[in-house]
Design an enzyme around this catalytic site. Structure first.
Site, PDB file in Angstrom:
ATOM      1  N   CYS A 161       0.680  -1.202  -0.430  1.00 48.13           N
ATOM      2  CA  CYS A 161       0.342   0.154   0.265  1.00 48.13           C
ATOM      3  C   CYS A 161       0.587   1.544  -0.229  1.00 48.13           C
ATOM      4  CB  CYS A 161      -0.431  -0.045   1.075  1.00 48.13           C
ATOM      5  SG  CYS A 161      -1.878  -1.123   1.564  1.00 48.13           S
ATOM      6  N   ARG A 187       7.541  -0.784  -5.322  1.00 44.68           N
ATOM      7  CA  ARG A 187       5.994  -1.374  -4.228  1.00 44.68           C
ATOM      8  C   ARG A 187       5.363  -2.385  -4.324  1.00 44.68           C
ATOM      9  NH1 ARG A 187       4.391   2.218   1.231  1.00 44.68           N
ATOM     10  NH2 ARG A 187       6.086   3.209   0.649  1.00 44.68           N
ATOM     11  N   TRP A 247      -2.096  -3.460  -1.847  1.00 40.78           N
ATOM     12  CA  TRP A 247      -2.078  -4.697  -1.634  1.00 40.78           C
ATOM     13  C   TRP A 247      -3.645  -5.449  -0.920  1.00 40.78           C
ATOM     14  CZ3 TRP A 247       0.956  -9.047  -3.062  1.00 40.78           C
ATOM     15  CH2 TRP A 247       2.140  -8.418  -3.754  1.00 40.78           C
ATOM     16  N   ASN A 267      -3.611   2.430   5.342  1.00 35.27           N
ATOM     17  CA  ASN A 267      -2.884   1.663   5.394  1.00 35.27           C
ATOM     18  C   ASN A 267      -2.822   0.590   6.885  1.00 35.27           C
ATOM     19  OD1 ASN A 267      -1.681   2.149   2.390  1.00 35.27           O
ATOM     20  ND2 ASN A 267      -0.055   2.673   4.367  1.00 35.27           N
ATOM     21  N   GLY A 268      -2.807  -0.924   6.325  1.00 40.84           N
ATOM     22  CA  GLY A 268      -3.089  -0.995   7.733  1.00 40.84           C
ATOM     23  C   GLY A 268      -4.297  -2.639   7.392  1.00 40.84           C
ATOM     24  N   GLU A 297      20.142 -15.495  15.165  1.00 43.00           N
ATOM     25  CA  GLU A 297      19.410 -14.327  14.313  1.00 43.00           C
ATOM     26  C   GLU A 297      20.550 -12.634  14.755  1.00 43.00           C
ATOM     27  OE1 GLU A 297      19.790 -13.375  11.569  1.00 43.00           O
ATOM     28  OE2 GLU A 297      18.301 -11.175  11.062  1.00 43.00           O
ATOM     29  N   LYS A 342      23.328 -10.969  13.619  1.00 42.85           N
ATOM     30  CA  LYS A 342      23.011  -9.548  13.202  1.00 42.85           C
ATOM     31  C   LYS A 342      24.471  -8.205  13.851  1.00 42.85           C
ATOM     32  CE  LYS A 342      20.910  -8.388  10.776  1.00 42.85           C
ATOM     33  NZ  LYS A 342      20.987 -10.196  10.162  1.00 42.85           N
ATOM     34  N   GLU A 350      27.533  -8.913  12.362  1.00 45.16           N
ATOM     35  CA  GLU A 350      27.733  -8.705  11.254  1.00 45.16           C
ATOM     36  C   GLU A 350      27.303  -6.693  11.219  1.00 45.16           C
ATOM     37  OE1 GLU A 350      24.327 -10.441   8.100  1.00 45.16           O
ATOM     38  OE2 GLU A 350      23.300  -9.610   9.497  1.00 45.16           O
ATOM     39  N   HIS A 370      27.433 -27.577  28.010  1.00 47.92           N
ATOM     40  CA  HIS A 370      28.413 -28.796  27.619  1.00 47.92           C
ATOM     41  C   HIS A 370      29.315 -27.228  26.990  1.00 47.92           C
ATOM     42  CE1 HIS A 370      25.128 -31.667  28.183  1.00 47.92           C
ATOM     43  NE2 HIS A 370      24.353 -31.063  27.435  1.00 47.92           N
ATOM     44  N   LYS A 389      25.749  -7.645   0.144  1.00 49.30           N
ATOM     45  CA  LYS A 389      23.696  -7.838   0.189  1.00 49.30           C
ATOM     46  C   LYS A 389      23.569  -9.601  -0.436  1.00 49.30           C
ATOM     47  CE  LYS A 389      19.553  -6.938   1.472  1.00 49.30           C
ATOM     48  NZ  LYS A 389      19.885  -6.749   3.257  1.00 49.30           N
TER      49      LYS A 389
HETATM   50  C1  G6P Z   1      25.002 -12.393   2.554  1.00 46.09           C
HETATM   51  C2  G6P Z   1      23.526 -10.818   3.297  1.00 46.09           C
HETATM   52  C3  G6P Z   1      22.959 -11.795   4.069  1.00 46.09           C
HETATM   53  C4  G6P Z   1      21.787 -12.371   3.361  1.00 46.09           C
HETATM   54  C5  G6P Z   1      22.056 -13.509   2.767  1.00 46.09           C
HETATM   55  C6  G6P Z   1      21.272 -14.141   2.104  1.00 46.09           C
HETATM   56  O1  G6P Z   1      25.489 -12.607   3.127  1.00 46.09           O
HETATM   57  O2  G6P Z   1      24.895 -10.064   3.948  1.00 46.09           O
HETATM   58  O3  G6P Z   1      22.354 -10.176   4.911  1.00 46.09           O
HETATM   59  O4  G6P Z   1      21.003 -13.232   4.599  1.00 46.09           O
HETATM   60  O5  G6P Z   1      23.597 -13.009   2.230  1.00 46.09           O
HETATM   61  O6  G6P Z   1      20.811 -13.791   1.056  1.00 46.09           O
HETATM   62  P1  G6P Z   1      19.660 -13.925   0.494  1.00 46.09           P
HETATM   63  O7  G6P Z   1      19.886 -12.698  -1.017  1.00 46.09           O
HETATM   64  O8  G6P Z   1      19.030 -15.551  -0.744  1.00 46.09           O
HETATM   65  O9  G6P Z   1      18.819 -14.230   0.955  1.00 46.09           O
END
Ligand code: G6P
Length: 615
Positions: A2, A27, A74, A100-101, A488, A492, A495, A511, A610
């Site tokens: 949206c 979008r 959407w 939106n929402g 995860e 983060k 990274e 362990h 990326k």
């Molecule tokens: C790279 C990016 C990560 C991502 C991974 C997989 O390492 O830095 O942020 O999770 O690729 O990417 P994908 O596009 O396949 O989800």
């Protein structure tokens, strides 16, 4: 997804609005519409499909007038047909709304209004907003649009961005933001003002904008605008200069794309759910998966392949699919899979999860699966990507472009996609009853609002980052469905702040990793009120006994763990299935603020890319 645009000034409104909607085209959407006031009437044009269809319709039947609103949709409630496209008009045609929402309680509201004689023209949840406003405004020429809107939105549950135009006061637009269903920017011009869900929609006209916070309303005239809290308290507007560069401008009010993308999650999840859940009939709609019920029933196994953050998302999905569709799930790294000569056959589906759709290791695993005769599916964010084109069926994330290298909104979107996939498979395989499906659909509808509430704690994470950014090692612990979130959360931090962090299943701490614990190694414990709560409680005690600084993620109102931990981060109570989607958000924010404190390049961390298109 949206998008919203509004205009009030002295130009013709419709070209401004159509251009703005065009800028939001990245979008993607399924239908669009525009409403312009002229000659004491609100005139509406709407069409399904691309914006060019709406443009053609407006060209064939022009709209003149210098105040109007537009929307790209959407679908969330109701099929993709013209009557469900926004803007939505109230019964007597006095008020028109774009939204939106998700109005979580729309069925109740619709029933109440119908009982009072209100006739609905669409199947959407959004139409109730227009009808409520008209009801509160009462009959007759008076009935202030801002006042009626204020009263109407009090009735709504969920997160919303709304713009209203009234035939009775056509010199103004009223917009409201509640939670994080999408931003509301007010573009400031000379004798004209704009409203947009994303400033990129209005950059051709102005480089100055103010942004609404949650629970704020703005009343916009051609020559002035006023922001208020929903209770009527005045708020002084902070007008910001927007950069001329459209990519930086797309950051809007945020310092980094990562921060923007974290905050977009309430909206992006609304878009992920869009058109996939028939809330009224409790059905899941995933036609792009190309799966017939017979094949769904014959499946013996699902293998999910992914890399990085997408891999951790797959670990959450395993819980959903095994529990709800009773299908055995294995999760593997794209980079490992094809080197094992995996056992595959036509009763196995291989699901690739990839934001970019271009990660070479994930693509190679998909090729291996195709060669060995498996069914190949993909969950992807980038429309038209290699993974999407290659797969036999796909589900898009609909998270919008993700620019920050560290993935955030694609993670939550792909988790929700797997939840939908699990429900869909459960529906086709007969492992879920209609009542169970309905209960899950209801929970999903609450998600954007719950995410919005979780994001409201950003200040806690910012403050905490100020205290912990100098540590050099962290241990993240979780159990069950939140174990992948520990992984995860640690990823983060690694990274973007370059701090060493380990994610671990909490039960395994004793362990090995327990040997590392001392006052120099903070422990981040995901200890929500779920079926492993008591176990997490003992792990917190064990870490405390070894002098660790314990940062606990707890369910709102939990005093037991809070009294033991050094730092407490609350997330709203929710169904166990939704917990990973909420608990990851504070960990994203924590990593973000720690990285900012350390002066790191948040959006482009060193050595990372990326999309990784090399082996
Ligand atoms: C790279 C990016 C990560 C991502 C991974 C997989 O390492 O830095 O942020 O999770 O690729 O990417 P994908 O596009 O396949 O989800």
């Amino acid at each position: 997804m949206c998008g919203i645009v509004g205009y009030v000034g002295s130009r013709e409104a419709s070209p401004v609005i159509l251009d703005g909607l065009q800028r939001l085209e990245y979008r993607g959407y399924d239908s669009a519409g525009i409403a312009v006031f002229a000659d004491d009437t609100i005139h509406i044009r709407r069409d399904v499909g691309k914006l060019s269809n709406l443009r053609a319709r407006v060209a064939a039947s022009p709209l003149t007038g210098s105040v109007g609103i537009g929307h790209t949709r959407w679908a969330t409630h109701g099929a993709v047909v013209e009557k469900n496209a926004h803007p939505h008009l109230s019964m007597n045609g006095d008020f028109v709304v774009v939204h939106n929402g998700i109005v979580e309680n729309y069925l109740e509201l619709r029933e109440e209004l119908t009982a009072k004689g209100i006739v609905f023209r669409s199947d959407t949840d959004s139409e109730v907003i227009a009808q409520l406003i008209e009801r509160y405004a009462g009959d007759g020429a008076h009935g202030d649009v801002a006042e009626a809107t204020r009263l109407a939105v009090r009735q709504l549950r969920g997160a919303h961005a709304i713009v209203v135009l009234s035939r009775r006061q056509p010199d103004r637009l009223v917009a409201v933001r509640i939670g994080n269903a999408g931003g509301v920017a007010v573009g400031v011009g000379e004798g004209e003002h704009f409203i947009a869900s994303d400033v990129s929609a209005i950059l051709d006209y102005t480089h100055r904008a103010a942004f609404l916070e949650s629970r704020q309303m703005v009343i916009v005239h051609a020559d002035r605008f006023a922001i208020q809290m929903l209770d009527g308290t005045a708020v002084s507007a902070h007008v910001q200069s927007l950069p001329y560069d459209p990519v930086s401008a797309a950051k809007g009010e945020y310092k980094h794309f990562m921060q923007k993308e974290i905050f977009e999650q309430a909206r992006s999840i609304t878009d992920t759910l869009g058109g996939r859940v028939d809330f009224e009939h409790s059905q899941i709609i995933l036609p792009s998966l190309n799966l017939d019920p017979e094949r769904a029933r014959s499946l013996q196994r699902l293998v999910t392949v992914a890399c990085g953050t997408s891999y951790y998302s797959a670990l959450v999905g395993k819980f959903y699919i095994e529990k709800l569709a009773r299908l055995n799930v294995e999760v593997d790294y794209g980079s490992e899979y094809r080197y094992r000569d995996p056992i595959l056959d036509s009763d196995t589906a291989v699901l690739a999860i990839t934001q970019s759709g271009e990660t070479v290791d994930t693509l190679a695993a998909m090729e291996e699966a195709r060669e060995k005769g498996a069914l190949v599916w993909a969950i992807v964010n980038t429309i038209g990507s290699q993974a999407m084109r290659f797969a036999d069926g796909h589900i898009t994330m609909n998270a919008g472009p993700e620019i920050g290298v560290a993935s955030t909104k694609a993670f939550t979107a792909s988790v929700v996609d797997q939840y939908l996939l699990a429900l869909y498979l459960g529906m086709l395989r007969g492992t879920l009853t209609p009542g169970e499906l309905r209960a899950h659909a209801r929970e999903l509808a609450k998600l954007p609002d719950l995410i919005g509430r979780t994001l409201e704690n950003e200040h806690t994470l910012r403050d905490l980052a100020g205290h912990i950014h100098e540590y050099t090692n962290f241990l993240y612990l979780g159990r069950g469905i939140n174990y992948p979130i520990a992984l995860e959360g640690a990823l983060k931090l690694k990274e973007i702040s370059y701090i060493h962090a380990e994610g671990y299943p909490a039960g395994e701490m004793k362990h090995g990793p327990i040997a590392l614990i001392d006052a120099h190694m903070p422990v981040v414990a995901i200890a929500l009120r779920d079926n492993v709560y008591d176990k997490m409680l003992s792990q917190v005690e064990q870490a405390k006994a070894r002098n660790a600084r314990v940062i606990a993620l707890v369910t709102e109102g939990d005093t037991v763990i809070s009294s033991k931990a050094d730092d407490v981060i609350e997330v709203p109570a929710c169904s166990p299935f939704l917990t990973p989607i909420l608990s990851v958000i504070p960990l994203q924010l924590l990593a973000y603020h720690v990285a900012v404190r350390r002066g790191a390049d948040v959006d482009q961390p060193r050595n990372l890319a990326k999309s990784v298109t090399v082996e």
